[in-house]
Design an enzyme around this catalytic site. Structure first.
Site, PDB file in Angstrom:
ATOM      1  N   SER A 136     117.383  25.803  60.736  1.00 31.74           N
ATOM      2  CA  SER A 136     118.333  26.905  60.187  1.00 31.74           C
ATOM      3  C   SER A 136     118.535  26.866  58.650  1.00 31.74           C
ATOM      4  O   SER A 136     119.609  26.570  58.322  1.00 31.74           O
ATOM      5  CB  SER A 136     119.864  26.408  60.827  1.00 31.74           C
ATOM      6  N   GLU A 175     125.110  37.062  59.434  1.00 27.12           N
ATOM      7  CA  GLU A 175     123.611  36.865  60.045  1.00 27.12           C
ATOM      8  C   GLU A 175     123.455  37.957  61.095  1.00 27.12           C
ATOM      9  O   GLU A 175     122.449  38.655  61.225  1.00 27.12           O
ATOM     10  CB  GLU A 175     123.377  35.428  60.517  1.00 27.12           C
ATOM     11  N   ASP A 187     124.527  27.248  64.616  1.00 24.56           N
ATOM     12  CA  ASP A 187     123.945  26.940  63.389  1.00 24.56           C
ATOM     13  C   ASP A 187     124.938  26.595  62.052  1.00 24.56           C
ATOM     14  O   ASP A 187     125.134  25.731  61.174  1.00 24.56           O
ATOM     15  CB  ASP A 187     122.937  27.758  62.807  1.00 24.56           C
ATOM     16  N   TYR A 239     113.965  36.265  72.173  1.00 22.99           N
ATOM     17  CA  TYR A 239     115.523  35.770  71.987  1.00 22.99           C
ATOM     18  C   TYR A 239     116.152  37.021  72.694  1.00 22.99           C
ATOM     19  O   TYR A 239     117.208  36.588  73.417  1.00 22.99           O
ATOM     20  CB  TYR A 239     115.767  35.479  70.453  1.00 22.99           C
TER      21      TYR A 239
HETATM   22  P1  ADP Z   1     115.493  29.226  60.086  1.00 22.90           P
HETATM   23  O1  ADP Z   1     116.993  29.603  60.160  1.00 22.90           O
HETATM   24  O2  ADP Z   1     115.149  28.460  61.468  1.00 22.90           O
HETATM   25  O3  ADP Z   1     115.011  28.563  58.951  1.00 22.90           O
HETATM   26  P2  ADP Z   1     115.479  31.997  59.950  1.00 22.90           P
HETATM   27  O4  ADP Z   1     114.226  32.890  60.055  1.00 22.90           O
HETATM   28  O5  ADP Z   1     116.568  32.294  60.742  1.00 22.90           O
HETATM   29  O6  ADP Z   1     114.770  30.668  59.950  1.00 22.90           O
HETATM   30  O7  ADP Z   1     115.784  32.311  58.327  1.00 22.90           O
HETATM   31  C1  ADP Z   1     114.933  32.159  57.377  1.00 22.90           C
HETATM   32  C2  ADP Z   1     115.073  33.437  56.253  1.00 22.90           C
HETATM   33  O8  ADP Z   1     116.392  33.025  55.630  1.00 22.90           O
HETATM   34  C3  ADP Z   1     114.228  33.603  55.387  1.00 22.90           C
HETATM   35  O9  ADP Z   1     113.051  34.024  55.645  1.00 22.90           O
HETATM   36  C4  ADP Z   1     114.904  33.838  54.146  1.00 22.90           C
HETATM   37  O10 ADP Z   1     115.043  35.211  54.440  1.00 22.90           O
HETATM   38  C5  ADP Z   1     116.066  33.263  54.327  1.00 22.90           C
HETATM   39  N1  ADP Z   1     116.417  32.108  53.648  1.00 22.90           N
HETATM   40  C6  ADP Z   1     116.577  30.997  54.046  1.00 22.90           C
HETATM   41  N2  ADP Z   1     116.473  29.841  52.959  1.00 22.90           N
HETATM   42  C7  ADP Z   1     116.541  30.631  51.787  1.00 22.90           C
HETATM   43  C8  ADP Z   1     116.209  30.353  50.538  1.00 22.90           C
HETATM   44  N3  ADP Z   1     116.317  29.155  50.036  1.00 22.90           N
HETATM   45  N4  ADP Z   1     116.195  31.540  49.303  1.00 22.90           N
HETATM   46  C9  ADP Z   1     115.919  32.624  49.935  1.00 22.90           C
HETATM   47  N5  ADP Z   1     116.118  33.107  51.310  1.00 22.90           N
HETATM   48  C10 ADP Z   1     116.142  32.206  52.132  1.00 22.90           C
HETATM   49 MG    MG Z   2     118.010  30.844  61.333  1.00 25.66          MG
END
Ligand code: ADP
Ligand code: MG
Length: 407
Positions: A136, A175, A187, A239
């Site tokens: 997350s 989100e 989350d 999902y």
């Molecule tokens: P998870 O939440 O399981 O890590 P998600 O697909 O829900 O995967 O979220 C990942 C997305 O969130 C990334 O592709 C990006 O768009 C955004 N994100 C998360 N962390 C960062 C960050 N440090 N900088 C920029 N975008 C981020």
């Molecule tokens: Mg996520």
């Protein structure tokens, strides 16, 4: 050789975000805030069914350095992404913001929609939460932004659990509506409301929580997280399909959420579903699928209760069976596992883990294994070797302990 994903100290994280801000925007930021990623111990795909889940906040956090501006302009930079982005807050609406800035602008938008006086800002992001690993990173980013904005614009929400529950809803809206990911609320709730040393028993029917003491070290145990690095492109569609199946089943059974069925009502509910959707009912061929989905959701909620009772009794080393059963249910009934997750779970168990399961939405991402504290390295090596033998990309590992919420 195993790869470990270490958490930064809070000081290191703050310093990184502040330095990135100063480098790109040419001034010191007004402040720095952060929020954790999470791991879910048990209770998967229960959040959108009004069920129970049991996540905790990781030591791995996303850090933001922010300065408010006297306009609606948001300028964004992330150490994990290319270039400086710009978004006009006044123009934000579903479908208007491309890519990662949607998670940030979405939070500002949702705060405004709720009537809070939020303006534009400059923001720099840096994070040690791995992306897309089921830990997350998206909620960590949203929640870090939420506490930053509520502090900078004096909203008075982060000081109470009630206010944090409101912020949870704000982040979920961001989100769902602006980032366009139709996720449940687990989350964001744990990132904003988790406590160090505790797992968060979250009741998704009314957003109430209970802090359940979760002491691994006192029992010489550790929770090993295995990031399989697998990402399956159909995950989003699957999902959405699971959510739709759960809604259809609830509608057919005449319940508001699948939570209402309960373990006692499961037998009757499954028989009703088979009848309503089978040859005697509307004739559709969905009976078997819906039976599986409902069986997972209802038994999984039961396993959360069982897990929590064991923790309350101080029997932490006995939760492995519930973890194993959860994985089987997710693999066979909910059908959201994948080869890499099954490999991680099987290899960890063969190497002596007390229990193991996939965690997060599935189709890639991470698995967790409960292991004796002195066996962490050995189990990780065994899992890495199993991936190597199977010709699968090497996984990465981290050790998860419950830490504090967004601040
Ligand atoms: P998870 O939440 O399981 O890590 P998600 O697909 O829900 O995967 O979220 C990942 C997305 O969130 C990334 O592709 C990006 O768009 C955004 N994100 C998360 N962390 C960062 C960050 N440090 N900088 C920029 N975008 C981020
Ligand atoms: Mg996520």
């Amino acid at each position: 050789m195993t790869t470990w994903i270490d958490a930064w100290s809070r000081t290191d994280g703050d310093t990184r975000a502040r330095a990135l801000f100063a480098e790109r925007f040419g001034a010191e930021p007004a402040g720095a805030w952060s929020a954790p990623g999470r791991v879910n111990l048990i209770g998967e795909h229960t959040d959108y069914n009004g069920g129970l889940c049991l996540p905790f906040a990781l030591p791995h956090r996303t850090y933001v350095a922010v300065t408010p501006v006297d306009s609606d302009r948001i300028r964004l930079i992330s150490a994990q992404e290319e270039g400086v982005r710009e978004v006009d807050l006044a123009a934000v609406a579903p479908g208007t913001v491309e890519g990662w800035p949607s998670y940030v602008a979405g939070v500002a938008w949702a705060l405004r929609q709720a009537g809070h006086p939020v303006r534009g800002f400059d923001i720099a992001v840096d994070s040690c939460v791995p992306y897309g690993s089921g830990l997350s990173s998206s909620a960590a980013l949203e929640c870090a932004v939420a506490v930053a904005l509520e502090d900078l614009f004096g909203l008075g929400l982060a000081g109470t659990d009630e206010g944090r529950t409101t912020l949870t809803g704000i982040c979920v809206r961001a989100e769902n509506e602006i980032a366009g990911a139709n996720t449940g609320g687990m989350d964001q709730a744990v990132s904003l409301r988790g406590q160090a040393g505790h797992a968060l028993e979250l009741d998704c029917l009314d957003d109430s929580v209970r802090q359940v003491p979760f002491d691994l070290t006192g029992h010489d145990l550790a929770l090993l997280v295995i990031d399989t690095k697998a990402e399956h492109s159909h995950a989003g569609g699957e999902y959405a399909a699971r959510r739709a199946e759960c809604e259809r089943a609830a509608e057919l059974l005449g319940v508001g959420t699948l939570r209402e069925i309960g373990l006692d009502g499961l037998g009757d509910a499954l028989a009703d579903l088979a009848r309503l959707t089978g040859p005697e009912g509307d004739g559709s061929a969905v009976a078997e699928v819906l039976v599986r989905r409902v069986r997972h959701v209802v038994t999984e909620i039961g396993r959360v209760q069982e897990f929590v009772e064991l923790l309350d009794d101080g029997r932490v080393d006995e939760v492995g069976a519930a973890m194993d059963a959860s994985h089987l249910s997710l693999r066979d009934d909910y059908q959201v596992s994948c080869r890499e997750l099954d490999l991680a779970v099987d290899a960890a168990r063969s190497a002596g883990a007390l229990g193991a399961r996939m965690t997060g939405g599935g189709f890639g991402g991470s698995a967790i294994a409960l292991v004796r504290a002195d066996e962490v390295e050995r189990v990780a090596e065994a899992v890495a070797a199993a991936f190597d033998d199977a010709g699968v990309r090497a996984p990465a590992f981290l050790v998860a302990t419950p830490e504090g919420p967004a601040a």
